[in-house]
Write a protein that holds these residues in place. Structure first.
Motif, PDB file in Angstrom:
ATOM      1  N   THR A 104      -8.098   7.724 -76.014  1.00  0.00           N
ATOM      2  CA  THR A 104      -7.440   6.778 -76.907  1.00  0.00           C
ATOM      3  C   THR A 104      -7.924   7.004 -78.331  1.00  0.00           C
ATOM      4  O   THR A 104      -9.137   7.032 -78.573  1.00  0.00           O
ATOM      5  N   PRO A 105      -7.038   7.183 -79.293  1.00  0.00           N
ATOM      6  CA  PRO A 105      -7.464   7.437 -80.683  1.00  0.00           C
ATOM      7  C   PRO A 105      -8.322   6.298 -81.230  1.00  0.00           C
ATOM      8  O   PRO A 105      -8.131   5.123 -80.901  1.00  0.00           O
ATOM      9  N   THR A 106      -9.294   6.671 -82.058  1.00  0.00           N
ATOM     10  CA  THR A 106     -10.143   5.683 -82.722  1.00  0.00           C
ATOM     11  C   THR A 106     -10.155   5.982 -84.213  1.00  0.00           C
ATOM     12  O   THR A 106      -9.800   7.073 -84.656  1.00  0.00           O
ATOM     13  N   GLU A 107     -10.590   4.987 -84.992  1.00  0.00           N
ATOM     14  CA  GLU A 107     -10.655   5.156 -86.437  1.00  0.00           C
ATOM     15  C   GLU A 107     -11.994   5.738 -86.888  1.00  0.00           C
ATOM     16  O   GLU A 107     -12.142   6.123 -88.047  1.00  0.00           O
ATOM     17  N   ALA A 108     -12.976   5.798 -86.003  1.00  0.00           N
ATOM     18  CA  ALA A 108     -14.298   6.274 -86.401  1.00  0.00           C
ATOM     19  C   ALA A 108     -14.257   7.761 -86.737  1.00  0.00           C
ATOM     20  O   ALA A 108     -13.516   8.539 -86.124  1.00  0.00           O
ATOM     21  N   ALA A 109     -15.057   8.153 -87.697  1.00  0.00           N
ATOM     22  CA  ALA A 109     -15.104   9.552 -88.124  1.00  0.00           C
ATOM     23  C   ALA A 109     -15.755  10.403 -87.054  1.00  0.00           C
ATOM     24  O   ALA A 109     -16.671   9.944 -86.355  1.00  0.00           O
ATOM     25  N   ALA A 231     -18.835  13.390 -90.091  1.00  0.00           N
ATOM     26  CA  ALA A 231     -18.179  14.542 -90.710  1.00  0.00           C
ATOM     27  C   ALA A 231     -17.733  14.177 -92.124  1.00  0.00           C
ATOM     28  O   ALA A 231     -17.311  13.049 -92.388  1.00  0.00           O
ATOM     29  N   GLY A 232     -17.853  15.147 -93.036  1.00  0.00           N
ATOM     30  CA  GLY A 232     -17.482  14.899 -94.428  1.00  0.00           C
ATOM     31  C   GLY A 232     -18.643  14.464 -95.274  1.00  0.00           C
ATOM     32  O   GLY A 232     -18.613  14.593 -96.501  1.00  0.00           O
ATOM     33  N   ALA A 233     -19.684  13.931 -94.637  1.00  0.00           N
ATOM     34  CA  ALA A 233     -20.877  13.540 -95.386  1.00  0.00           C
ATOM     35  C   ALA A 233     -21.753  14.766 -95.586  1.00  0.00           C
ATOM     36  O   ALA A 233     -21.922  15.569 -94.675  1.00  0.00           O
ATOM     37  N   HIS A 250     -20.022   2.134 -78.705  1.00  0.00           N
ATOM     38  CA  HIS A 250     -18.796   2.080 -79.500  1.00  0.00           C
ATOM     39  C   HIS A 250     -18.238   3.446 -79.875  1.00  0.00           C
ATOM     40  O   HIS A 250     -17.072   3.536 -80.295  1.00  0.00           O
ATOM     41  N   ASN A 251     -19.021   4.492 -79.756  1.00  0.00           N
ATOM     42  CA  ASN A 251     -18.599   5.812 -80.248  1.00  0.00           C
ATOM     43  C   ASN A 251     -18.651   6.883 -79.169  1.00  0.00           C
ATOM     44  O   ASN A 251     -18.971   8.041 -79.448  1.00  0.00           O
ATOM     45  N   LEU A 252     -18.300   6.523 -77.943  1.00  0.00           N
ATOM     46  CA  LEU A 252     -18.340   7.497 -76.852  1.00  0.00           C
ATOM     47  C   LEU A 252     -17.476   8.729 -77.119  1.00  0.00           C
ATOM     48  O   LEU A 252     -17.937   9.862 -76.911  1.00  0.00           O
ATOM     49  N   PRO A 253     -16.229   8.592 -77.574  1.00  0.00           N
ATOM     50  CA  PRO A 253     -15.417   9.804 -77.787  1.00  0.00           C
ATOM     51  C   PRO A 253     -16.033  10.743 -78.818  1.00  0.00           C
ATOM     52  O   PRO A 253     -16.033  11.971 -78.641  1.00  0.00           O
ATOM     53  N   GLN A 254     -16.573  10.168 -79.902  1.00  0.00           N
ATOM     54  CA  GLN A 254     -17.156  10.998 -80.943  1.00  0.00           C
ATOM     55  C   GLN A 254     -18.409  11.723 -80.447  1.00  0.00           C
ATOM     56  O   GLN A 254     -18.596  12.920 -80.729  1.00  0.00           O
ATOM     57  N   VAL A 255     -19.248  11.022 -79.699  1.00  0.00           N
ATOM     58  CA  VAL A 255     -20.461  11.657 -79.175  1.00  0.00           C
ATOM     59  C   VAL A 255     -20.094  12.747 -78.179  1.00  0.00           C
ATOM     60  O   VAL A 255     -20.680  13.839 -78.180  1.00  0.00           O
ATOM     61  N   ALA A 256     -19.100  12.478 -77.319  1.00  0.00           N
ATOM     62  CA  ALA A 256     -18.685  13.479 -76.336  1.00  0.00           C
ATOM     63  C   ALA A 256     -18.157  14.741 -77.021  1.00  0.00           C
ATOM     64  O   ALA A 256     -18.547  15.862 -76.670  1.00  0.00           O
TER      65      ALA A 256
END
Length: 488
Positions: A104-109, A231-233, A250-256
């Motif tokens: 599911t898309p998220t807004e987190a970077a 990313a970007g920082a 809260h950031n499982l997709p990003q960590v994965a």
């Protein structure tokens, strides 16, 4: 809409709200159902889960002793129940299943990697900090002998450490990527792996004080730390601590996605801890992450530290050790048992059982702690059954900050030596556990006929398995003795 209460990985919503007790009852019952339907019904109908969970968690172990298949079935069904029930609640109020969190898309970077290299010397000799000294060579051999003789560690633990001592090249972990989930944990292997010149991929909350400490540890070492930043920082070295980190709830997709892009063999080490119900939430998040990585990479090894305050099947040799101690303390034991009306100092095992069942669950730690730790054991069992390399080690009782915050537990630990239990300092525990991790990675870990034997291999339980008395029957006395010692 505004969301009340926790978001991210959460307990399922019921008529009574997001009940931790309802989730615990349901998962334990589902785990038992195929192997022990009577036990499943008993768990479902437990009216006081907060205090009654102890017997049901023991039953999970006892039912698993029927066969290897029974133990694996309990583990697999318990995990499936958890994943089926837990959900992810977004900040906008939408709620999705745990399995849908990664699609599911998220807004987190997204996350990228920042790497910091240490400037210290690489240490390739196994040494162990112990009571103000650093033990190596013959001194470390003598300490291992003393621990085995006193029943503080299992003989297989000493054998594994000696094997690492005899093969110092094993400590060169540059061919592995040791992922430390809960990188700031006192019990994790991060300091040792860095000292040995290895690569640590660190995940912890975005809290600058955690990352400042980890960066200081890295710079003093000969290893490298890989940490997540948005990313970007493009933070300079001085700003890393303020930008690093990721919240697994809260950031499982990003960590994965970040970990999927790490080069080299992944060793996914689970060292996370949180208070109360959050412990189950974060343990569930880590398990969902584990499945995601296993599904998309074929090189993932797993690492866990088990708490000694749980229920374990133990070898007959440990039972015999406890029985000898029970027989030798007859007069004192009988006096205290009479004075307490039979409530104190029960024998640890029925005579002659093999394996024995050691029940060291501590009521003060509660059912959420027990469930979070049991989930890790179940994942280790299922992963090992599927052919993965798994490092699973029972860690010793340790004076961590989380333990010492609980006044009763702190007092019990202070009085535990009166009953033959050794409580370790964190530096001793995490170095010893890191050595056992190395042994498992270099040898492939144990592959014994039954999961309980895999769990018992290399255990450093502090003496809980080999003391004469069932630990809970001595807990009250240990607390009193510990409080008395603190006042003197």
């Amino acid at each position: 809409m505004r969301v009340e209460g926790p978001t991210g990985v959460v307990f399922p919503k019921t008529d009574a709200g997001r009940s931790t007790s309802a989730l615990g009852r349901a998962v334990v019952a589902d785990a038992l159902r195929a192997v022990d339907p009577v036990g499943a019904r008993s768990a479902e109908h437990e009216t006081n889960w907060r205090h009654g969970y102890l017997g049901h968690f023991r039953r999970l172990v006892e039912a698993g002793l029927l066969s290897r298949e029974a133990a694996v079935t309990i583990a697999r069904d318990g995990l499936a129940s958890l994943h089926r029930r837990m959900t992810v609640l977004r900040a906008d109020g939408t709620e999705i299943g745990l399995a849908d969190a990664f699609g599911t898309p998220t807004e987190a970077a997204p996350l990228r990697t920042a790497t910091v290299a240490g400037t210290g010397e690489v240490d390739r000799e196994l040494s162990l900090p112990y009571r103000g000294r650093r033990l190596r060579g013959d001194d470390l051999h003598r300490r291992l002998d003393a621990w085995v003789g006193a029943g503080v560690v299992e003989p297989s633990c000493a054998d594994a450490v000696r094997a690492v001592m005899a093969n110092p090249d094993w400590l060169d972990l540059r061919d592995q990527r040791i992922v430390v989930l809960g990188a700031g944990a006192e019990m994790g292997p991060l300091p040792s792996v860095l000292r040995w010149g290895g690569d640590v991929v660190a995940v912890d909350l975005p809290r600058p004080e955690i990352w400042r400490r980890l960066l200081d540890t890295t710079r003093r070492s000969g290893g490298r730390l890989h940490l997540p930043v948005p990313a970007g920082a493009e933070p300079d070295d001085g700003a890393l601590a303020a930008r690093a980190g990721a919240d697994l709830l809260h950031n499982l997709p990003q960590v994965a996605d970040w970990l999927l892009g790490v080069d080299g063999r992944l060793v996914l080490g689970n060292y996370v801890y949180a208070d109360s119900a959050t412990n189950v939430r974060v343990a569930t998040a880590v398990d969902a992450l584990t499945l995601r990585l296993q599904d998309r990479r074929d090189d993932v090894a797993l690492a866990f530290l088990a708490t000694p305050t749980d229920v374990f099947a133990v070898p007959g040799d440990a039972v015999r050790h406890a029985e000898r101690g029970y027989a030798a303390r007859g007069i004192v034991r009988r006096s205290l048992r009479v004075a307490s009306g039979g409530r104190l100092l029960h024998r640890n095992y029925p005579p002659g059982v093999d394996p024995g069942v050691n029940d060291s669950l501590v009521p003060q730690q509660g059912p959420n702690y027990a469930l979070a730790k049991r989930l890790q054991r179940w994942r280790a069992t299922v992963a090992r059954d599927g052919g993965a390399t798994v490092s699973f080690t029972v860690a010793p009782p340790t004076r961590t900050r989380s333990v010492l915050r609980n006044r009763a537990l702190a007092a019990a630990y202070a009085g535990a030596h009166r009953f033959g239990i050794e409580v370790f300092d964190p530096a001793t525990s995490n170095t010893l556990m890191a050595a056992l991790l190395v042994h498992h990675l270099r040898t492939g870990g144990p592959a014994l006929p039954h999961p309980w034997q895999d769990e018992a291999y290399g255990a450093a339980h502090g003496g809980l398995w080999r003391v004469p008395y069932a630990p809970r029957s001595a807990l009250g006395l240990a607390v009193l003795l510990g409080l008395g010692g603190a006042r003197t």
